[in-house]
Design a protein around this motif. Structure first.
Motif, PDB file in Angstrom:
ATOM      1  N   SER A 177       0.851  -1.185   0.000  1.00  0.00           N
ATOM      2  CA  SER A 177       0.000   0.000   0.000  1.00  0.00           C
ATOM      3  C   SER A 177       0.890   1.238   0.000  1.00  0.00           C
ATOM      4  N   GLY A 178       0.263   2.381  -0.043  1.00  0.00           N
ATOM      5  CA  GLY A 178       1.009   3.628  -0.113  1.00  0.00           C
ATOM      6  C   GLY A 178       1.336   4.000  -1.547  1.00  0.00           C
ATOM      7  N   LEU A 179       1.959   5.135  -1.713  1.00  0.00           N
ATOM      8  CA  LEU A 179       2.326   5.627  -3.037  1.00  0.00           C
ATOM      9  C   LEU A 179       3.568   4.897  -3.522  1.00  0.00           C
ATOM     10  N   GLN A 180       3.409   4.043  -4.529  1.00  0.00           N
ATOM     11  CA  GLN A 180       4.521   3.232  -5.004  1.00  0.00           C
ATOM     12  C   GLN A 180       5.561   4.088  -5.735  1.00  0.00           C
ATOM     13  N   PRO A 181       6.836   3.669  -5.692  1.00  0.00           N
ATOM     14  CA  PRO A 181       7.883   4.429  -6.379  1.00  0.00           C
ATOM     15  C   PRO A 181       7.707   4.375  -7.898  1.00  0.00           C
ATOM     16  N   LYS A 182       8.377   5.274  -8.565  1.00  0.00           N
ATOM     17  CA  LYS A 182       8.381   5.279 -10.023  1.00  0.00           C
ATOM     18  C   LYS A 182       9.081   4.012 -10.524  1.00  0.00           C
ATOM     19  N   PRO A 183       8.572   3.371 -11.577  1.00  0.00           N
ATOM     20  CA  PRO A 183       9.249   2.185 -12.120  1.00  0.00           C
ATOM     21  C   PRO A 183      10.700   2.504 -12.499  1.00  0.00           C
ATOM     22  N   ARG A 184      11.591   1.525 -12.315  1.00  0.00           N
ATOM     23  CA  ARG A 184      13.022   1.780 -12.521  1.00  0.00           C
ATOM     24  C   ARG A 184      13.799   0.474 -12.596  1.00  0.00           C
ATOM     25  N   MET A 196      13.123  -1.799   3.806  1.00  0.00           N
ATOM     26  CA  MET A 196      13.921  -1.881   2.587  1.00  0.00           C
ATOM     27  C   MET A 196      13.987  -0.495   1.947  1.00  0.00           C
ATOM     28  N   TYR A 197      15.213  -0.010   1.758  1.00  0.00           N
ATOM     29  CA  TYR A 197      15.426   1.293   1.134  1.00  0.00           C
ATOM     30  C   TYR A 197      15.791   1.093  -0.338  1.00  0.00           C
ATOM     31  N   VAL A 198      15.202   1.919  -1.193  1.00  0.00           N
ATOM     32  CA  VAL A 198      15.483   1.907  -2.630  1.00  0.00           C
ATOM     33  C   VAL A 198      15.935   3.306  -3.026  1.00  0.00           C
ATOM     34  N   TYR A 199      17.110   3.367  -3.639  1.00  0.00           N
ATOM     35  CA  TYR A 199      17.682   4.675  -3.984  1.00  0.00           C
ATOM     36  C   TYR A 199      18.064   4.715  -5.457  1.00  0.00           C
ATOM     37  N   GLY A 200      17.648   5.819  -6.124  1.00  0.00           N
ATOM     38  CA  GLY A 200      18.082   6.092  -7.484  1.00  0.00           C
ATOM     39  C   GLY A 200      17.555   5.093  -8.489  1.00  0.00           C
ATOM     40  N   GLY A 201      18.289   4.969  -9.605  1.00  0.00           N
ATOM     41  CA  GLY A 201      17.906   4.073 -10.681  1.00  0.00           C
ATOM     42  C   GLY A 201      17.749   4.802 -11.997  1.00  0.00           C
ATOM     43  N   ASN A 202      17.299   4.051 -12.989  1.00  0.00           N
ATOM     44  CA  ASN A 202      17.158   4.565 -14.348  1.00  0.00           C
ATOM     45  C   ASN A 202      15.706   4.396 -14.783  1.00  0.00           C
ATOM     46  N   HIS A 203      15.125   5.474 -15.292  1.00  0.00           N
ATOM     47  CA  HIS A 203      13.755   5.449 -15.815  1.00  0.00           C
ATOM     48  C   HIS A 203      13.716   6.268 -17.092  1.00  0.00           C
ATOM     49  N   ASN A 204      13.453   5.580 -18.214  1.00  0.00           N
ATOM     50  CA  ASN A 204      13.396   6.247 -19.520  1.00  0.00           C
ATOM     51  C   ASN A 204      14.674   7.020 -19.820  1.00  0.00           C
ATOM     52  N   GLY A 205      15.823   6.456 -19.421  1.00  0.00           N
ATOM     53  CA  GLY A 205      17.101   7.091 -19.702  1.00  0.00           C
ATOM     54  C   GLY A 205      17.456   8.228 -18.770  1.00  0.00           C
ATOM     55  N   ARG A 206      16.633   8.483 -17.763  1.00  0.00           N
ATOM     56  CA  ARG A 206      16.902   9.558 -16.805  1.00  0.00           C
ATOM     57  C   ARG A 206      17.275   8.954 -15.458  1.00  0.00           C
ATOM     58  N   GLY A 472      11.699  -4.670 -21.232  1.00  0.00           N
ATOM     59  CA  GLY A 472      10.923  -4.042 -22.289  1.00  0.00           C
ATOM     60  C   GLY A 472      10.040  -2.935 -21.750  1.00  0.00           C
ATOM     61  N   ARG A 473       9.783  -2.989 -20.465  1.00  0.00           N
ATOM     62  CA  ARG A 473       9.093  -1.906 -19.755  1.00  0.00           C
ATOM     63  C   ARG A 473       9.692  -1.799 -18.356  1.00  0.00           C
ATOM     64  N   TYR A 474       9.577  -0.626 -17.790  1.00  0.00           N
ATOM     65  CA  TYR A 474      10.118  -0.382 -16.457  1.00  0.00           C
ATOM     66  C   TYR A 474       9.117  -0.872 -15.403  1.00  0.00           C
ATOM     67  N   ASN A 475       9.626  -1.514 -14.357  1.00  0.00           N
ATOM     68  CA  ASN A 475       8.773  -2.138 -13.353  1.00  0.00           C
ATOM     69  C   ASN A 475       8.985  -1.501 -11.983  1.00  0.00           C
ATOM     70  N   ASN A 476       7.949  -1.547 -11.176  1.00  0.00           N
ATOM     71  CA  ASN A 476       8.051  -1.146  -9.771  1.00  0.00           C
ATOM     72  C   ASN A 476       7.316  -2.141  -8.878  1.00  0.00           C
ATOM     73  N   GLU A 477       7.281  -3.382  -9.310  1.00  0.00           N
ATOM     74  CA  GLU A 477       6.557  -4.414  -8.580  1.00  0.00           C
ATOM     75  C   GLU A 477       7.434  -5.026  -7.487  1.00  0.00           C
TER      76      GLU A 477
END
Length: 670
Positions: A177-184, A196-206, A472-477
């Motif tokens: 639940s809660g606002l899920q992070p941007k797929p990356r 669990m901490y998640v930091y940074g990553g790549n999304h659409n080349g950014r 093929g697509r960015y995931n946040n699952e």
């Protein structure tokens, strides 16, 4: 926002959500009014339609009369869903509710008797299990999204806490639940305490700079608001979050260390950034010595109080296979030249540490190929070796993730630029035997590159938590696996570890019987007398424990040992040959690429030569024209001079004629 609930948790969470918004059975007018009071009209109508689609099915009732606009709106919203599957309607119902009211679950009565009754009506085959004062329907077979199928048994399924289901040796999606992070993908992930901490990553080349946290007890996402301006004793002044990807996140003394990675503002050397969850501040760790060149796609492992860094790719896309160690007690960098043959330069590989002494490197990729080789570095002797792998040896892959639980190394995800790796593997680091824990089907995030994997604790047991990835697509699952160690026990049965040897390779021996077992044993367990006729017809008696039998047994053991060594050496040579062939293939591809570039340069050079020849010809033509023009100018000047001279002569004759009595000529006369 991606889906809020997946997999087997759909029914429980859906009916809890329906009960929370007022749909305690069939949504009548009063319940619809209750929904409208909580949300806007558009959201309320959509929730009504999704509930009807999930519980009743597609809309097949006639359109209401025009005089009732409310019922018309409800009918239009429901019929607009068409043939949407009930499971999808459940998922969207929970998703919209969490977007409109993120904290609804903490305020809701999770599962009531009425909800259970509704679920029993929807699924008569399910059984009701009561735990901790809550009732849960237990399903014998569940099916997750994207084709991931799982069959659970009573002893392998537990329903507790938030109604999540943990299945042994199978991936499940917890009801986050809660606002899920941007797929990356290519992000960093680590566990501090029960988060669990998640930091940074790549999304659409950014590159991303956000820091997200998932509570592993409540399964709730939240974003960390980073503070600036504070200072810490052992680090420099705090800094804002830096967008990066391809870095590594390590837990150290209840803090997070982000090591290297690709950033927009390139740094020539590796930077180690530290995040303190207590103060919510980022700082740069001050280090000494010669820092390694900056990179991404590397691996970092914590060994005692040191960070061991291997490989990666620098900002110029140059692949690396160097080894560096950062002593966290002295904050000093050291680089080592280990003996033996190191792994070939690579990035996006996986690394693990066994017994606080051995560094294992598996897989990874170059610019042209992916690998499935395994290398071991003895951190005490600083010597590389390449042991023999056994069991279900993995296919080549890069971009996979790995974590260790005891002496077992779990590998998830990765790919070979053609398809994602669907198997979840485990390597027993004592026997070096691979086993397949489970496999997924379809295009799921678990078969992605750049996925993260961490080990957490849930109700006192170790769990694997996977997040994100790109296929093929960015995931946040989020997916969770609860290992039962069944596959690792099977791996231990295949091979027996040798003392003080991390390779512990299972020796293959001939299927010959032991000579000692050939002798008949008496009731007292002693070998009876054996009679053998020799050439001369004499009888030779071999007493129990005779020297001849011991000699034959010793020779047999020596032959088997020599045969085993030859077999291992043969396998080693085969692996080295395969590696050499792979390197040769890489070189051939690079050579072809260089040849293509050279051909293009030659073509361009030839064109330039043609252009130069044309320009030279034009230049020669211009020089010739200039000479002709100069000649014409001279001829013109000579003609003008001759005409002037002639005119002067004519003028002189006219004067003498006048003196002689002849009148001068006029223009008309001329």
């Amino acid at each position: 926002m991606a889906r809020a609930s997946t997999g087997p948790a759909y029914p429980e969470r859906f009916y809890a959500a329906a009960s929370y918004v007022g749909f305690a059975g069939s949504p009548d007018s009063s319940s619809s009014n209750a929904v409208v009071s909580k949300f806007n009209n558009e959201a309320a109508l959509l929730l009504y339609a999704l509930y009807q689609q999930a519980t009743v099915g597609s809309c097949n009732i006639p359109k209401p009369s025009a005089w009732n606009p409310v019922e018309q709106s409800k009918w239009k919203s429901w019929s607009g869903l068409g043939n949407m599957a009930p499971a999808e309607a459940m998922r969207l119902f929970v998703k919209i509710l969490e977007e409109e009211d993120p904290g609804w679950y903490s305020r809701a009565d999770v599962v009531s008797d009425a909800v259970v009754d509704v679920q029993m009506n929807q699924n008569p085959k399910s059984e009701v299990v009561v735990e901790n004062g809550h009732a849960f329907p237990e399903t014998k077979a569940v099916s997750a999204e994207n084709g991931v199928s799982m069959e659970s048994q009573d002893k392998d399924v537990v329903s507790e806490g938030l109604g999540s289901i943990s299945v042994y040796d199978q991936w499940v999606a917890p009801p986050v639940s809660g606002l899920q992070p941007k797929p990356r993908y290519e992000h960093g992930a680590a566990v501090v305490g029960e988060k669990m901490y998640v930091y940074g990553g790549n999304h659409n080349g950014r590159y991303l700079s956000d820091l997200q946290v998932l509570d592993l007890r409540a399964w709730t996402w939240s974003r960390v608001e980073v503070k600036t301006g504070a200072e810490m004793p052992e680090v420099q002044a705090s800094i804002p979050s830096i967008p990066c990807a391809g870095h590594t996140l390590i837990t150290w003394e209840n803090k997070l260390l982000s090591v290297a990675g690709h950033t927009k503002d390139r740094s020539e050397t590796i930077q180690v950034r530290v995040f303190d969850p207590q103060t919510s501040t980022w700082s740069i760790l001050k280090t000494y010595g010669k820092s390694p060149v900056s990179r991404g796609g590397h691996t970092v492992n914590l060994v005692s109080s040191s960070l061991v860094i291997f490989g990666g790719q620098n900002a110029n896309r140059t692949l690396l296979n160097d080894l560096h160690i950062l002593d966290l007690e002295t904050m000093t960098w050291d680089d080592f030249d280990a003996v033996g043959v190191p792994p070939s330069p690579r990035s996006d590989h996986a690394a693990a540490v066994h017994a606080e002494r051995y560094l294992l490197i598996f897989g990874g990729g170059s610019h042209a190929a992916c690998f499935n080789d395994l290398h071991v570095l003895d951190l005490q002797a600083m010597e590389w070796s390449r042991p023999i792998q056994q069991g279900d040896i993995p296919t080549p892959r890069a971009g996979h993730a790995g974590v260790t639980v005891g002496e077992n190394w779990f590998i998830v995800g990765g790919g070979d630029n053609k398809s994602g790796a669907s198997e979840t593997l485990v390597l027993n680091m004592s026997t070096l035997v691979w086993s397949v824990v489970t496999s997924v089907k379809g295009r799921v995030s678990l078969a992605s590159e750049g996925v993260s994997l961490v080990v957490g604790s849930y109700n006192g047991e170790d769990i694997l938590v996977a997040f994100g990835g790109y296929n093929g697509r960015y995931n946040n699952e989020v997916h969770v696996l609860r290992p039962s160690h069944k596959s690792t026990l099977q791996a231990k049965m295949i091979g027996t570890p040798e003392p003080d040897n991390v390779s512990a390779v299972h020796n293959a021996t001939n299927a010959t019987r032991d000579l000692e077992s050939e002798a008949d044993a008496g009731p007292d367990g002693k070998i009876r007398e054996i009679v053998v006729d020799n050439i001369d017809g004499e009888k030779i008696r071999s007493k129990e424990g005779g020297e001849g039998l011991r000699t034959l047994k010793k020779e047999k053991e020596e032959l088997e040992s020599e045969l085993s060594r030859e077999s291992l050496q043969n396998q080693q040579l085969k692996q080295e040959l395969a590696e050499a062939e792979n390197r040769n293939a890489d070189l051939v591809k690079e050579l072809q690429s260089v040849r293509g570039q050279l051909a293009a340069e030659q073509s361009r050079c030839f064109k330039l030569e043609v252009d130069v020849a044309e320009l030279r010809q034009k230049l020669q033509t211009m020089e010739q024209l200039e000479k002709e023009l100069e000649l014409l100018r001279r001829q013109k000047a000579a003609s003008e001079q001759a005409a002037l001279n002639a005119k002067q002569k004519q003028g002189s004759g006219g004067v003498w004629g006048w003196l002689a009595g002849s009148p001068p000529q006029t223009e008309n006369d001329a």
